[in-house]
Design a protein around this motif. Sequence first.
Motif, short mmCIF file in Angstrom:
data_model
loop_
_atom_site.label_atom_id
_atom_site.label_comp_id
_atom_site.label_asym_id
_atom_site.label_seq_id
_atom_site.Cartn_x
_atom_site.Cartn_y
_atom_site.Cartn_z
N GLY A 275 32.81 2.72 93.96
CA GLY A 275 33.72 3.40 94.88
C GLY A 275 32.95 3.96 96.06
O GLY A 275 31.91 3.44 96.46
N VAL A 276 33.45 5.04 96.62
CA VAL A 276 32.77 5.71 97.73
C VAL A 276 31.94 6.85 97.16
O VAL A 276 32.48 7.78 96.56
CB VAL A 276 33.77 6.25 98.76
CG1 VAL A 276 33.03 6.97 99.88
CG2 VAL A 276 34.60 5.11 99.33
N CYS A 277 30.63 6.75 97.33
CA CYS A 277 29.71 7.69 96.71
C CYS A 277 28.77 8.25 97.77
O CYS A 277 28.36 7.53 98.68
CB CYS A 277 28.94 6.98 95.60
SG CYS A 277 27.72 8.01 94.78
N SER A 278 28.42 9.49 97.63
CA SER A 278 27.49 10.11 98.57
C SER A 278 26.06 9.83 98.14
O SER A 278 25.55 10.39 97.16
CB SER A 278 27.72 11.63 98.61
OG SER A 278 26.80 12.24 99.47
N LEU A 304 43.93 14.06 99.13
CA LEU A 304 45.18 13.52 99.67
C LEU A 304 45.67 12.29 98.90
O LEU A 304 46.72 11.75 99.21
CB LEU A 304 44.99 13.17 101.16
CG LEU A 304 44.79 14.36 102.10
CD1 LEU A 304 44.53 13.88 103.52
CD2 LEU A 304 46.00 15.30 102.06
N GLY A 305 44.89 11.85 97.91
CA GLY A 305 45.39 10.80 97.04
C GLY A 305 44.57 9.53 96.94
O GLY A 305 44.94 8.62 96.18
N SER A 306 43.45 9.42 97.65
CA SER A 306 42.64 8.21 97.53
C SER A 306 41.95 8.18 96.17
O SER A 306 41.26 9.13 95.80
CB SER A 306 41.57 8.16 98.62
OG SER A 306 40.65 7.11 98.35
N PRO A 307 42.12 7.11 95.40
CA PRO A 307 41.45 7.02 94.10
C PRO A 307 40.01 6.53 94.21
O PRO A 307 39.29 6.50 93.21
CB PRO A 307 42.31 5.99 93.36
CG PRO A 307 42.78 5.07 94.44
CD PRO A 307 42.99 5.94 95.66
N ASN A 308 39.59 6.13 95.41
CA ASN A 308 38.32 5.42 95.57
C ASN A 308 37.15 6.30 95.98
O ASN A 308 36.14 5.79 96.45
CB ASN A 308 38.50 4.31 96.61
CG ASN A 308 39.49 3.26 96.17
OD1 ASN A 308 39.43 2.78 95.04
ND2 ASN A 308 40.42 2.91 97.06
N HIS A 309 37.26 7.61 95.79
CA HIS A 309 36.21 8.52 96.23
C HIS A 309 35.67 9.37 95.09
O HIS A 309 35.92 10.58 95.02
CB HIS A 309 36.73 9.42 97.37
CG HIS A 309 36.94 8.71 98.66
ND1 HIS A 309 37.99 7.84 98.85
CD2 HIS A 309 36.22 8.70 99.81
CE1 HIS A 309 37.91 7.34 100.09
NE2 HIS A 309 36.85 7.84 100.68
N PRO A 310 34.86 8.77 94.20
CA PRO A 310 34.21 9.58 93.16
C PRO A 310 33.20 10.56 93.74
O PRO A 310 32.98 11.63 93.18
CB PRO A 310 33.50 8.52 92.29
CG PRO A 310 34.20 7.25 92.58
CD PRO A 310 34.63 7.34 94.01
N ILE A 311 32.56 10.16 94.84
CA ILE A 311 31.61 10.97 95.63
C ILE A 311 30.31 11.24 94.86
O ILE A 311 29.22 10.92 95.34
CB ILE A 311 32.24 12.29 96.11
CG1 ILE A 311 33.54 12.00 96.89
CG2 ILE A 311 31.27 13.09 96.96
CD1 ILE A 311 34.35 13.23 97.26
N ASP A 312 30.41 11.84 93.69
CA ASP A 312 29.24 12.17 92.89
C ASP A 312 28.70 10.92 92.18
O ASP A 312 29.47 10.21 91.53
CB ASP A 312 29.64 13.22 91.85
CG ASP A 312 28.51 13.57 90.90
OD1 ASP A 312 27.34 13.43 91.31
OD2 ASP A 312 28.79 13.97 89.76
N PRO A 313 27.40 10.63 92.27
CA PRO A 313 26.84 9.43 91.62
C PRO A 313 27.10 9.37 90.12
O PRO A 313 27.26 8.28 89.56
CB PRO A 313 25.34 9.54 91.92
CG PRO A 313 25.26 10.30 93.19
CD PRO A 313 26.38 11.30 93.11
N TYR A 314 27.15 10.52 89.44
CA TYR A 314 27.42 10.52 88.01
C TYR A 314 28.83 9.99 87.72
O TYR A 314 29.04 9.21 86.78
CB TYR A 314 27.27 11.94 87.47
CG TYR A 314 27.54 12.07 85.99
CD1 TYR A 314 26.59 11.67 85.05
CD2 TYR A 314 28.74 12.60 85.53
CE1 TYR A 314 26.84 11.79 83.69
CE2 TYR A 314 28.99 12.72 84.17
CZ TYR A 314 28.04 12.32 83.26
OH TYR A 314 28.30 12.43 81.90
N LYS A 315 29.78 10.41 88.54
CA LYS A 315 31.15 9.92 88.37
C LYS A 315 31.26 8.45 88.84
O LYS A 315 32.00 7.66 88.27
CB LYS A 315 32.13 10.79 89.15
CG LYS A 315 32.23 12.21 88.61
CD LYS A 315 33.19 13.06 89.42
CE LYS A 315 33.27 14.47 88.85
NZ LYS A 315 34.20 15.34 89.64
#
Length: 405
Positions: A275-278, A304-315
Motif C-alpha cells: 500500500g502507501v507506506c512512509s 476520509l476512507g482510503s483503504p490503501n494507506h497503512p503508512i506504518d511499515p509494520y502495518k
Amino acid sequence: MRPIIVVTGANGGVGFGICQRLLFQLCHPTPNDALPQGFAVHNIDPETLEYDELTLVMACRSIKRAEAARTKLLSLLDSYILKLKKGPGYDGRAQKFRENLVVDIVSLDLAMISSVFKFADELTVKYPYVSRLILNAGVASFSAIDWVGCVKQIIKEPVNAITAPVYYSQHTGEISLDGLGWVWQCNLFSHYVLYRSIQHLLLASPPSLGSRVVWSSSLEASPSFFDAEDWQNKKTEHSYESTKYQIDLISTRLDQLALQRPASRRVRHFISHPGVCSTNVANALVGPVLNFCKIVVFYIVRFLGSPNHPIDPYKAAIAAVHLSLASLTFITLFDDKNPNMTRPSKFGAETNRWGDPQVGVADVKDWEHNQAEADVLLGKLDALYQSFKSAEEVTMNFETASERM
C-alpha cells in the motif's frame, strides 16, 4: 518443523516491518496474520500448524546496517514478549519461540549478479532448505517532482494523486555494472536469479512447510508504462511502475505453471504490495518539511476512507506476512472463467480509517491482454539467467584452476 524464511532488503522500511511482524506473529500459537481474510473462499483449514522455532535470514547489502537492524529487531521482540508475559493467560510459548529463534545476516547486493550467485551459494552451504523467499528489496530512481503534473493530478484525481502518483520524474538510461537496466535489475531480474539459484532449496522444504516465493509489487504497477520492446526499462521515464508491473506478470505466470507440476515439485508464487507506506524512498526529493506534510496528508486521506494507506511499515507488512503464514487453502484463489487456473491477483496491505490493518486482494491489471507477454518475458528472463550462470561457472572454474597452479 523449523521455517527458514529469507527476506531481502530486511534492514529498513517495509523489509524491517516484515521481519518484525513475522517475529511478533509467531509468538502466538495461532497468529492473526495466518487467519483467513475476507476474500478467502474457505475459512476452515484442516492442517493448521504451530511453529515454535524460526530461522530468519536478513539479506542486506550493508552488513553494518543489517547488524544494527537485527539488534533493534531483537530488542523490539524482547519488549513485546515482556508485555505478553504480563498479560493474562501467558503460557510461556513466546519465550520458547525466542529461545529457538535464529536471526542470520547474509550479504546481498542486487545491483551485482555475482553477489546474487554468491548469496545463493552461501545459503546452499548453510541451510538444508528454504521455506519462504520474500523478495522485498527494491529501488526507485526518482530525480525530481513535476509540480505542474502534481497539481493536475491532484485536481483530476485527488485520492489517486496521494496513492499512485505519476508526477515523480525518474532518471532514464541508468545501466548497472552488469550492463542491464539498473532499476529493472535491482527490482526484478536479480530477484529472479535468486529464485532460480535457490530453487533446489525451496523444493527441499519439508511438505509440512511447503515453499513459497512472495514478490513485492506496488499500487503504482501499471501496464500503461509497460513496453515489451524496452523490457529492461532502459529508455522509459517510468522504470519503477513498469518493473513492478512486470513482477505482477511473471509471478502470476510462475504460479500458474507451478500448479501444473506434481506437489513435490511445486513452488508457489504470490504477489504482495505494502500500500502507501512512509519510507525513505522519496525523502531526498521532498526534504523533511514536505515529508512531514506528506505524512499528514496520508493520515487525512486514510481517515476520509482510503483503504490503501497503512503508512506504518509494520502495518504495511501484513500482506507479505499473511502470504507467508496463512494456509494455502486461504490464499489460493481460482479464476471464475477458468477454474483450473489461479486468479491473476495481488494481495495488498490495507487499513480502515482507524488504522486497523487487513489484507485486500485485486486483479492484476490487463492480465488477459498481457498474458502472452508474460510467457515471452519469462523466456527472456530465463535465457538471460542461463547466460549469467554459464559465465559465473566459467569464472569459478578459472579461479579454482588458478588456485591449483
